[in-house]
Design an enzyme around this catalytic site. Structure first.
Site, short mmCIF file in Angstrom:
data_model
loop_
_atom_site.label_atom_id
_atom_site.label_comp_id
_atom_site.label_asym_id
_atom_site.label_seq_id
_atom_site.Cartn_x
_atom_site.Cartn_y
_atom_site.Cartn_z
N ASP A 154 0.32 -1.03 -0.22
CA ASP A 154 -0.22 0.03 0.12
C ASP A 154 1.13 1.16 0.11
OD1 ASP A 154 0.85 0.07 2.49
OD2 ASP A 154 -0.46 -0.92 3.53
N ASN A 202 -7.47 -3.14 14.67
CA ASN A 202 -8.34 -3.40 13.96
C ASN A 202 -9.21 -4.37 12.98
OD1 ASN A 202 -7.38 -2.61 12.03
ND2 ASN A 202 -9.49 -0.66 11.62
N HIS A 224 -6.92 -5.06 10.31
CA HIS A 224 -7.41 -4.44 9.12
C HIS A 224 -5.92 -5.69 8.36
CE1 HIS A 224 -4.71 -1.10 9.45
NE2 HIS A 224 -4.00 -1.41 9.65
N GLU A 268 -9.50 -2.00 5.12
CA GLU A 268 -10.45 -1.60 6.62
C GLU A 268 -11.66 -2.34 6.96
OE1 GLU A 268 -8.67 0.49 8.65
OE2 GLU A 268 -8.00 1.24 8.04
#
Ligand code: PGA
Length: 244
Positions: free
Chosen positions: A69, A138, A140, A145
Site C-alpha cells: 500500500d 482493528n 485490517h 479496513e
C-alpha cells in the site's frame, strides 16, 4: 484449511524466524516474487534480512517485490511515504534492483488505473510467492479496513479514524495524516502462494484472536486469511495471549 500459528518468546525471535523463512525461499528460488509490508512490525525482519545479506551472502539481485500500500497524495520522496520507508529501511541496504521493487503510486492521476496496473504487474511477474503482512488493531490487513470484501482488489480507500489515530505517531500532527490510501485488496493478497503474517505485542492480541477464531468476516479482514491454503501467523507470546 486453517491458519498455522508459530509462537516465539520475543519479537526478536519472530523477526529471526520470519527472515529465515524468506531467506530459505530466496535461496531456493533466487528470482522469487515477495510481497512486503510497512509499519513497525516488519522493521526487525528487514534488519535481519539486511544482516543475512551482509554476513551470509543472501542476494536479492534477482528478487522482485510488491508492497501492499501507499498513502494517497504522497509521492515517493515524501519522508512519510511507504516508498521512502522501504528505500530507507530495506531496499537501499541490500542488492535489490530498484526497478524490481513496486509500491503503488500515491500520486497517480487515476487511482482506478493505478490499481489495475499494479494488479497487472503482479500477474506479469508470475504472481507473489510469499506475502509478508502485519495486522492492524482493528484486524485490517494492508489498508483493507473492516467492511472490505474478500473479492477486493487494488483500489483507493478511505482510512478509518482508528488507523488515522494509530498512524499519527509518524506525523507532526493528526491533520497531516493522509485520509486516503491505495491498497492491494484482500483477493490480491489471497492470490499469493504463501502468506506470513507477523504480530507482536499485547495490543494485537484481540485482532489475532478474531482473525483466527471468528468465522471469516468483513468485520475482521484478517479472518479471510483462514480461506488460504498456506498461511502462517508468527506471533510473540503477547500477541498470542488471547488464543484459546
Ligand atoms: P504496525 O502496523 O506494524 O505498525 O503495528 C501494522 C498495520 O497497521 O497493519
Amino acid at each position: 484449511m486453517s491458519i498455522q500459528t508459530k509462537i516465539h518468546d520475543t519479537a526478536d525471535l519472530v523477526a529471526q524466524s520470519a527472515a529465515q523463512t524468506i531467506a530459505t525461499l530466496i535461496r531456493k528460488k533466487p528470482n522469487a516474487v515477495i510481497g512486503l509490508a510497512t509499519g513497525s512490525t516488519p522493521v526487525k525482519t528487514y534488519a535481519e534480512l539486511i544482516h543475512l545479506h551482509r554476513e551470509n551472502n543472501l542476494s536479492f539481485a534477482k528478487v522482485t517485490t510488491f508492497n501492499l500500500d501507499e498513502y494517497w497524495g504522497l509521492d515517493g520522496d515524501h519522508n512519510q511515504s511507504y516508498r521512502h520507508f522501504m528505500q530507507d529501511l530495506f531496499f537501499n541496504r541490500i542488492d535489490i534492483c530498484t526497478w524490481n521493487t513496486h509500491v503503488p503510486n500515491g500520486k497517480a492521476v487515476d487511482p482506478a488505473l493505478e490499481g489495475k496496473s499494479f494488479e497487472a504487474q503482479i500477474r506479469a511477474s508470475g504472481g507473489v510467492d510469499l506475502w509478508l503482512l502485519g495486522i492492524g488493531h482493528n484486524g485490517h490487513i494492508a489498508f483493507n479496513e473492516p467492511g472490505s470484501t474478500i473479492n477486493s482488489r487494488t483500489r483507493q480507500v478511505d482510512l478509518t479514524q482508528t488507523t488515522i489515530e494509530a498512524n499519527t505517531r509518524f506525523f507532526q500532527n493528526q491533520d497531516d495524516v493522509p485520509r486516503k490510501a491505495i491498497t492491494a485488496g484482500i483477493a490480491t493478497i489471497l492470490d499469493a502462494r504463501q502468506i506470513l503474517l507477523l504480530a507482536t505485542g499485547s495490543a494485537k492480541a484481540n485482532a489475532i484472536k478474531q482473525a483466527l477464531q471468528d468465522q471469516p468476516t468483513s468485520q475482521s479482514p484478517a479472518s479471510f486469511l483462514q480461506t488460504h491454503a498456506n498461511c502462517t501467523f508468527m506471533l510473540d507470546k503477547e500477541a498470542a495471549s488471547q488464543i484459546a
